[in-house]
Design a protein around this motif. Structure first.
Motif, PDB file in Angstrom:
ATOM      1  N   UNK A 279       0.830  -1.199   0.000  1.00 17.98           N
ATOM      2  CA  UNK A 279       0.000   0.000   0.000  1.00 17.98           C
ATOM      3  C   UNK A 279       0.866   1.251   0.000  1.00 17.98           C
ATOM      4  N   UNK A 280       0.528   2.185  -0.886  1.00 18.16           N
ATOM      5  CA  UNK A 280       1.276   3.445  -1.016  1.00 18.16           C
ATOM      6  C   UNK A 280       0.615   4.504  -0.140  1.00 18.16           C
ATOM      7  N   UNK A 281       0.964   4.508   1.124  1.00 20.84           N
ATOM      8  CA  UNK A 281       0.371   5.442   2.065  1.00 20.84           C
ATOM      9  C   UNK A 281       0.036   4.741   3.360  1.00 20.84           C
ATOM     10  N   UNK A 282      -0.603   5.473   4.251  1.00 21.00           N
ATOM     11  CA  UNK A 282      -0.974   4.973   5.560  1.00 21.00           C
ATOM     12  C   UNK A 282      -2.498   4.975   5.670  1.00 21.00           C
ATOM     13  N   UNK A 283      -3.053   3.841   6.082  1.00 22.63           N
ATOM     14  CA  UNK A 283      -4.504   3.723   6.233  1.00 22.63           C
ATOM     15  C   UNK A 283      -4.821   3.575   7.710  1.00 22.63           C
ATOM     16  N   UNK A 284      -5.628   4.497   8.236  1.00 23.00           N
ATOM     17  CA  UNK A 284      -5.946   4.512   9.664  1.00 23.00           C
ATOM     18  C   UNK A 284      -7.456   4.551   9.863  1.00 23.00           C
ATOM     19  N   UNK A 285      -8.001   3.636  10.669  1.00 23.59           N
ATOM     20  CA  UNK A 285      -9.422   3.744  11.006  1.00 23.59           C
ATOM     21  C   UNK A 285      -9.632   4.949  11.919  1.00 23.59           C
ATOM     22  N   UNK A 286     -10.799   5.569  11.846  1.00 23.38           N
ATOM     23  CA  UNK A 286     -11.078   6.733  12.679  1.00 23.38           C
ATOM     24  C   UNK A 286     -11.011   6.386  14.164  1.00 23.38           C
ATOM     25  N   UNK A 287     -11.271   5.121  14.496  1.00 24.54           N
ATOM     26  CA  UNK A 287     -11.134   4.627  15.869  1.00 24.54           C
ATOM     27  C   UNK A 287     -10.808   3.144  15.792  1.00 24.54           C
TER      28      UNK A 287
END
Length: 317
Positions: A121-129
């Motif tokens: 994955x090109x980037x960072x994926x973060x759940x809102x919580x």
């Protein structure tokens, strides 16, 4: 000679709009962070959420697929949805993998990190919580509708939306990404059920409002039945400002392209219409362009054009 660092862009949303945007942005040398809603309670995500007591994986799965840099067949496999099979029907393979990784690692965020490595994955994926939240809507008639999937089908005008539990904490990485961002992008996506559930996580909304970065909203091209009937551009912006209690946006991107009559007629059947541009009354920077494209008769934002407009908003080094 000073090294040129990649510009840091934080994109906040969910649903189908966020992945479309990210596919365009990942083509550029950027430090991308996607903050993704965990309020979904329908379909495969809702079933896994209820049965396994994990955050719903569907919106995260779509963002991971959009930002992945692997063979197309691998992405197709990750996105594959089973059409039949006792217990399997309706489930996406990617949702099941994220659920399995959550069980193995003991943590949804760790599962996302491991899946990000697998998919390059090109980037960072973060759940809102890092836990599920429940989205509620207070309607104009005073009634309360609970559940993200139930709100649009209630057939009532939304006054406001809110989350439970109230003590939701974002990840430290999320707060850090917002504070360090050069540009914060809101949307596109369903206003009340994809975008606001992120901003209503208390510290996320607060940090976005305080952030030094420019904040831009990508306005939807069409209204949405059950959410934004007859909404204009200013109605969308007002809803965002009202929910956060402060006019935090600096700019709005608005479609100026014509939509063919036959497409409009198709959307009329869904009680949707083009969003009227009254953005001149907002007192914000307004960027207008023909950013509409069509995918099998469905209106989408032109990912390449929108990405180019966003790059133009980055501060000059």
């Amino acid at each position: 000679m000073r090294d040129k660092r990649a510009a840091k862009i934080v994109v906040i949303g969910g649903g189908t709009g966020l992945p479309v945007l990210l596919r365009g942005l990942k083509q550029h040398d950027l430090d991308l962070t996607a903050i993704v809603t965990v309020a979904d309670d329908g379909g495969s995500s809702g079933r896994l959420r209820d049965e396994l007591h994990i955050p719903p994986p569907g919106d995260v799965r779509n963002v991971l697929a959009a930002l992945s840099d692997v063979e197309p067949l691998i992405v197709e496999l990750f996105q594959h949805r089973f059409q039949n099979g006792n217990g399997l029907s309706g489930h996406s393979l990617g949702n099941l993998i994220l659920a399995a990784l959550t069980s193995i690692t003991g943590d949804f965020v760790k599962a996302i990190r491991e899946m990000s490595k697998v998919l390059n994955v090109r980037g960072q994926v973060l759940p809102a919580a890092n836990k599920s939240v429940v989205l509620h809507a207070e309607m104009e008639d005073g009634s309360i509708i609970s559940g993200e999937s139930k709100i649009p089908s209630a057939g009532k005008k939304i006054k406001r939306v809110f989350l439970t539990p109230e003590d939701i904490e974002p990840l430290p990485e999320t707060v850090d990404a917002i504070r360090r961002a050069d540009l914060i992008v809101i949307g596109p996506g369903s206003l009340y059920t994809s975008i606001l559930p992120n901003l209503l996580v208390p510290k996320i909304g607060q940090e976005v409002c305080k952030a030094k970065a420019k904040k831009v909203y990508i306005c939807n091209i069409m209204t949405q039945a059950g959410e934004t009937p007859h909404y204009t551009v200013s109605d969308h912006v007002k809803a965002l400002h009202d929910h956060l209690g402060v006019p935090f946006l600096d700019a709005v991107i608005v479609n100026s392209g014509a939509i063919p009559e036959f497409i409009c007629r198709r959307y009329e059947e869904e009680r949707a219409e083009p969003v009227h541009d009254d953005s001149g009354t907002l007192g914000l920077q307004v960027i207008r362009d023909d950013i509409v494209t069509y995918d099998d008769g469905v209106i989408r934002h032109n990912t390449g054009k929108v990405a180019a407009l966003l790059l133009g908003l980055l501060p000059r080094c």
